[in-house]
Design an enzyme around this catalytic site. Structure first.
Site, PDB file in Angstrom:
ATOM      1  N   ALA A  73      68.354  72.437   9.157  1.00 33.87           N
ATOM      2  CA  ALA A  73      69.593  70.864  10.045  1.00 33.87           C
ATOM      3  C   ALA A  73      70.362  71.297   8.339  1.00 33.87           C
ATOM      4  O   ALA A  73      70.296  71.878   7.967  1.00 33.87           O
ATOM      5  CB  ALA A  73      68.400  69.928   9.972  1.00 33.87           C
ATOM      6  N   GLN A  75      70.302  69.216   6.193  1.00 34.79           N
ATOM      7  CA  GLN A  75      70.047  69.357   4.506  1.00 34.79           C
ATOM      8  C   GLN A  75      68.915  69.974   4.294  1.00 34.79           C
ATOM      9  O   GLN A  75      67.782  69.250   4.389  1.00 34.79           O
ATOM     10  CB  GLN A  75      69.970  67.477   4.174  1.00 34.79           C
ATOM     11  N   SER A  76      68.870  70.792   5.220  1.00 32.94           N
ATOM     12  CA  SER A  76      67.510  72.140   5.352  1.00 32.94           C
ATOM     13  C   SER A  76      67.592  72.628   3.636  1.00 32.94           C
ATOM     14  O   SER A  76      68.205  73.219   2.772  1.00 32.94           O
ATOM     15  CB  SER A  76      68.312  73.339   6.358  1.00 32.94           C
ATOM     16  N   ASN A  77      65.800  72.409   2.850  1.00 33.48           N
ATOM     17  CA  ASN A  77      65.745  72.379   2.112  1.00 33.48           C
ATOM     18  C   ASN A  77      65.918  74.452   1.817  1.00 33.48           C
ATOM     19  O   ASN A  77      65.625  74.847   1.338  1.00 33.48           O
ATOM     20  CB  ASN A  77      64.260  71.845   1.617  1.00 33.48           C
ATOM     21  N   ALA A  79      67.157  76.185   4.082  1.00 31.38           N
ATOM     22  CA  ALA A  79      68.761  77.178   3.769  1.00 31.38           C
ATOM     23  C   ALA A  79      68.836  77.519   2.709  1.00 31.38           C
ATOM     24  O   ALA A  79      68.864  78.680   1.955  1.00 31.38           O
ATOM     25  CB  ALA A  79      69.589  76.312   4.365  1.00 31.38           C
TER      26      ALA A  79
END
Ligand SMILES: *Cc1c(COP(=O)(O)O)cnc(C)c1O
Length: 334
Positions: A73, A75-77, A79
Site C-alpha cells: 500500500a 504507506q507500506s512499512n 516497502a
C-alpha cells in the site's frame, strides 16, 4: 529444525526488548501486559519486515540480484524497510505502491513511509486499487530482466517461506527470553496481515512445543481466508525447515473483528489504542496494523476474554512512522 543453515544477512537490532506495561495493565484492570518491541528492530525506524528481510535479502544476494522489487500500500512499512535494506546492501530498489484507501492528503501521499522510500533512493510506481499487484510487479521485473538487470522479487509483506524464517527466529528469541526471565506467558497477540509473521511464529512455537497460544488480529481479510493464508504458509515454512507437520490447523487462530471499514482506514477503536499506548506507556502504535491489533487486545480484555491472572505478550510489529502519513485522521489538526 536448523535455522542456521539458511543464508542470512544481519539487518535488525536483536534481540528486541521484552518489557512490562504496568500502567496500561492497571488501567485495563485485566491481565498482566507485556510488550515485545519489534518496533525496535532498528532499520530505518524498525518494524517486523526487517526480520524477514534478513533471510530474503540474503537470498537476493546469493542469486546475484542487482535490484529488488516489492509491492504494498502507499504507506507500506514493508516497502520502506525493503528500500532501507537495499540501500544498506548496495542494491537498487523498485517499489509498486497501491492506493488502497483513496486518501488524498499530502502527508498520506508524501510523508511517513513514502518520504523514507525516497530518502533510501527507491524508485516508485503507483497503481490504483483492485489490481493483481503481484502480477503487476512480476511484469515490471520482466522488463528489468529484458534490460539486462537481475531482479529479485519479494512478495507483498515479504510473506513467503523464506521471509517467514525471520519470525521462526523471533519465536525462538521470545521463548529464550521467557525462560531466562521466568515469564510464564498465557497468550501472544499481534496484528496479522500478509501472514508471514503469524506463520513464522506458529512454526517456531510448535517446533519448540511451547504450548503458548498465538492470536493474530486481522487487518484486512475475513477470518477463514486469513487463517487459511497463515496455515498454508506455516505448512510451507515447516517443509522448508525440515519439520513437516508440526503445525496443526487448530494452532492457527485469527480474530478479524477489528478490521473496521477496511485495510488502512483507522477505526475509532484503533485511534483509542494509539491514544492509550502513547499516554500510558509512551509507546507509539501505527494506524494500519499495530493499532488494530492493540484495539483487539483491549476489547478482548474489556469483554472478559482475557482475564486477570493471565499474562499476555503483545508483539509490537512497528510502523509508527506511518503516523506522520495519517495526520488527517488524528485529532490534532492537519
Ligand atoms: C506488515 C505489518 C504487519 C503484519 O505482518 P504480516 O507478516 O504481513 O502479517 C503488522 N504490523 C506492521 C506494523 C506491519 O508493517
Amino acid at each position: 529444525m536448523n535455522l542456521a543453515k539458511f543464508p542470512r544477512v544481519s539487518l535488525a537490532h536483536l534481540p528486541t526488548p521484552l518489557e512490562p506495561m504496568p500502567r496500561l495493565s492497571a488501567l485495563l484492570d485485566g491481565p498482566e501486559l507485556w510488550i515485545k518491541r519489534d518496533d525496535c528492530t532498528g532499520l530505518s525506524t524498525g518494524g517486523n519486515k526487517t526480520r524477514k528481510l534478513e533471510f530474503l535479502m540474503a537470498e537476493a544476494l546469493e542469486q546475484g540480484a542487482d535490484i529488488v522489487l516489492t509491492q504494498g500500500a502507499t504507506q507500506s512499512n514493508h516497502a520502506r524497510q525493503t528500500a532501507a535494506a537495499a540501500a544498506k546492501l548496495g542494491l537498487d530498489c523498485h517499489l509498486l505502491l497501491e492506493d488502497r484507501t483513496g486518501y488524498n492528503h499530502k502527508n498520506y501521499r508524501f510523508n511517513g513511509n513514502v518520504l523514507l522510500d525516497h530518502l533510501h533512493g527507491a524508485t516508485i510506481e503507483y497503481r490504483g486499487p483492485d489490481l493483481d499487484m503481484h502480477a503487476e510487479m512480476v511484469a515490471v521485473a520482466d522488463k528489468f530482466a529484458a534490460d539486462g538487470r537481475k531482479p529479485y522479487v519479494i512478495p507483498g509483506g515479504g510473506s513467503n517461506p523464506t521471509g517467514a524464517l525471520g519470525y521462526v527466529n523471533c519465536a525462538l528469541e521470545m521463548i529464550n527470553q521467557f525462560v531466562t526471565t521466568g515469564l510464564d506467558v498465557d497468550h501472544i497477540v499481534h496484528a496479522t496481515g500478509s501472514a508471514g509473521t503469524q506463520a513464522g511464529l506458529i512454526t517456531g512455537l510448535c517446533a519448540m512445543n511451547a504450548n503458548t497460544p498465538l492470536l493474530g488480529i486481522g487487518v484486512r481479510a475475513p477470518k477463514p481466508k486469513q487463517e487459511e493464508n497463515v496455515y498454508n504458509l506455516a505448512v510451507a515454512t515447516c517443509e522448508k525447515l525440515g519439520c513437516p507437520g508440526v503445525v496443526d490447523r487448530a494452532d492457527v487462530v485469527a480474530n478479524t473483528d477489528y478490521v473496521g471499514e477496511g485495510y488502512g482506514i483507522p477505526s475509532p477503536a484503533a485511534l483509542e489504542a494509539i491514544d492509550l499506548f502513547a499516554r500510558y506507556e509512551a509507546i507509539l502504535l501505527d494506524p494500519v496494523y499495530s493499532a488494530k491489533g492493540a484495539a483487539g487486545l483491549i476489547d478482548l480484555i474489556r469483554n472478559g476474554h482475557f482475564k486477570k491472572g493471565e499474562r499476555i505478550v503483545f508483539l509490537h510489529t512497528g510502523g509508527a512512522i506511518g503516523l506522520t502519513g495519517y495526520t488527517h485522521v488524528l485529532p490534532f489538526g492537519e
